[in-house]
Scaffold this motif. Structure first.
Motif, PDB file in Angstrom:
ATOM      1  N   CYS A   1      -1.351   4.244  -1.544  1.00  0.00           N
ATOM      2  CA  CYS A   1      -2.704   4.130  -0.969  1.00  0.00           C
ATOM      3  C   CYS A   1      -2.829   4.894   0.342  1.00  0.00           C
ATOM      4  O   CYS A   1      -3.904   5.410   0.676  1.00  0.00           O
ATOM      5  CB  CYS A   1      -3.050   2.659  -0.743  1.00  0.00           C
TER       6      CYS A   1
ATOM      7  N   ALA B   1     -10.627  -1.343  -5.603  1.00  0.00           N
ATOM      8  CA  ALA B   1      -9.269  -0.883  -5.893  1.00  0.00           C
ATOM      9  C   ALA B   1      -9.038  -0.740  -7.391  1.00  0.00           C
ATOM     10  O   ALA B   1      -8.335   0.173  -7.842  1.00  0.00           O
ATOM     11  CB  ALA B   1      -8.259  -1.836  -5.277  1.00  0.00           C
TER      12      ALA B   1
ATOM     13  N   ASN C   1       2.123   1.788  -3.569  1.00  0.00           N
ATOM     14  CA  ASN C   1       1.102   2.260  -4.499  1.00  0.00           C
ATOM     15  C   ASN C   1       0.400   3.537  -4.017  1.00  0.00           C
ATOM     16  O   ASN C   1      -0.683   3.873  -4.516  1.00  0.00           O
ATOM     17  CB  ASN C   1       0.070   1.158  -4.739  1.00  0.00           C
TER      18      ASN C   1
ATOM     19  N   PHE D   1      -5.066   2.068  -8.186  1.00  0.00           N
ATOM     20  CA  PHE D   1      -4.138   0.993  -7.811  1.00  0.00           C
ATOM     21  C   PHE D   1      -3.540   0.408  -9.089  1.00  0.00           C
ATOM     22  O   PHE D   1      -4.242  -0.145  -9.940  1.00  0.00           O
ATOM     23  CB  PHE D   1      -4.865  -0.098  -7.019  1.00  0.00           C
TER      24      PHE D   1
ATOM     25  N   MET E   1       0.826  -1.200   0.000  1.00  0.00           N
ATOM     26  CA  MET E   1       0.000   0.000   0.000  1.00  0.00           C
ATOM     27  C   MET E   1       0.865   1.257   0.000  1.00  0.00           C
ATOM     28  O   MET E   1       0.528   2.249  -0.655  1.00  0.00           O
ATOM     29  CB  MET E   1      -0.939  -0.003   1.214  1.00  0.00           C
TER      30      MET E   1
ATOM     31  N   HIS F   1      -5.698   7.269   2.571  1.00  0.00           N
ATOM     32  CA  HIS F   1      -6.333   6.470   3.627  1.00  0.00           C
ATOM     33  C   HIS F   1      -5.610   6.559   4.964  1.00  0.00           C
ATOM     34  O   HIS F   1      -6.112   6.003   5.949  1.00  0.00           O
ATOM     35  CB  HIS F   1      -6.417   5.007   3.181  1.00  0.00           C
TER      36      HIS F   1
ATOM     37  N   MET G   1     -12.863   7.948  -5.248  1.00  0.00           N
ATOM     38  CA  MET G   1     -11.695   7.196  -5.729  1.00  0.00           C
ATOM     39  C   MET G   1     -11.891   6.844  -7.206  1.00  0.00           C
ATOM     40  O   MET G   1     -12.797   6.081  -7.554  1.00  0.00           O
ATOM     41  CB  MET G   1     -11.519   5.921  -4.904  1.00  0.00           C
TER      42      MET G   1
END
Length: 255
Positions: free
Chosen positions: A192, A223, A190, A235, A187, A196, A230
């Motif tokens: 993320c 994802a 990438n 991703f 994560m 988050h 999003m």
């Protein structure tokens, strides 16, 4: 003629025989119009103040202040909201002529002009009249200020995303995230965690990934295809990396 005979002494009632200090008349000379400050007037003031204080305390106990989660200075997505009595200034800064490169105008110049006008109102309108329609300048300033504050406050309340504000400040039960796990490192790779959060706590732009009720395949679908704010294709990892991420996230689902 004996000494003192034939002399006359004339008295004038306008000249007091005994000089008295300049003190106001006693309140008892105005029955029904005034009263003693102590204890009559002071007791009434204390009783009125006690009623308001007890009422305020009861309101505080019945409706506690809405608390939010602990402030996180690293959460750049958090959108603070001022209290209701500052909402009109908050709304003013949303307009193009009072925000961005013109923030100084919206934050200082316009409120300064409005406040200065209200302060100068008593000096501009110095007439003895007390009726509002006989004092157009003071009444106009007051009505304009009141209408502006009510309108801007209403606009702020009507156009604010209250659902997002509730989510971003909600106090949720969090768990200790294993930052050494392969899924967590994937994560990070990438990006993320940018939205988050480092502890998967979420932010204003992304929901929390803790206490979910999703299956691994549902997380994988979101994802890849996106959902809500999003977008699709955020991703960009491989299927193997995606599997690690979904298994990592779903282990923190609600039990």
């Amino acid at each position: 003629m004996h000494r003192g005979k034939g002399m006359k002494f004339v008295g004038d009632s306008r000249v007091p025989a005994v000089r008295k200090p300049n003190i106001p008349k006693d309140y008892s000379e105005y029955p029904g119009k005034t009263e003693a400050f102590w204890p009559n007037f002071l007791l009434k003031e204390w009783m009125v103040g006690s009623v308001f204080l007890i009422g305020y305390l009861c309101l505080t106990v019945a409706h506690p202040s809405p608390l939010e989660r602990i402030a996180d200075p690293t959460d750049t997505g958090y959108i603070p909201l001022p209290d209701w009595y500052f909402l009109f200034l908050y709304q003013l800064l949303k307009y193009s002529y009072a925000s961005g490169p013109y923030t100084v105008i919206g934050a200082f110049i316009m409120p300064g002009i409005a406040g200065g006008a209200l302060l100068l109102a008593p000096f501009i309108d110095r007439g003895p009249e007390r009726r509002p329609f006989k004092r157009p300048a003071a009444t106009g300033f007051m009505l304009l200020a009141l209408a502006s504050m009510v309108f801007l406050t209403w606009e702020s309340v009507a156009h604010h995303d209250w659902a997002a504000a509730k989510r971003q400040g909600a106090i949720v039960k969090t768990v200790q995230v294993d930052k050494n796990a392969d899924g967590y490192k994937t994560m990070q790779k990438n990006t993320c965690l940018t939205c988050h959060g480092e502890n998967l706590q979420g932010g204003a732009a992304a929901p929390s990934l803790q206490n979910l009720t999703l299956k691994p395949e549902e997380v994988a679908k979101i994802a890849r295809e996106g959902k809500g704010a999003m977008p699709k294709g955020v991703f960009k990892g491989t299927d193997e990396e995606l599997k690690k991420v979904t298994e990592f996230i779903t282990q923190y689902n609600k039990k």
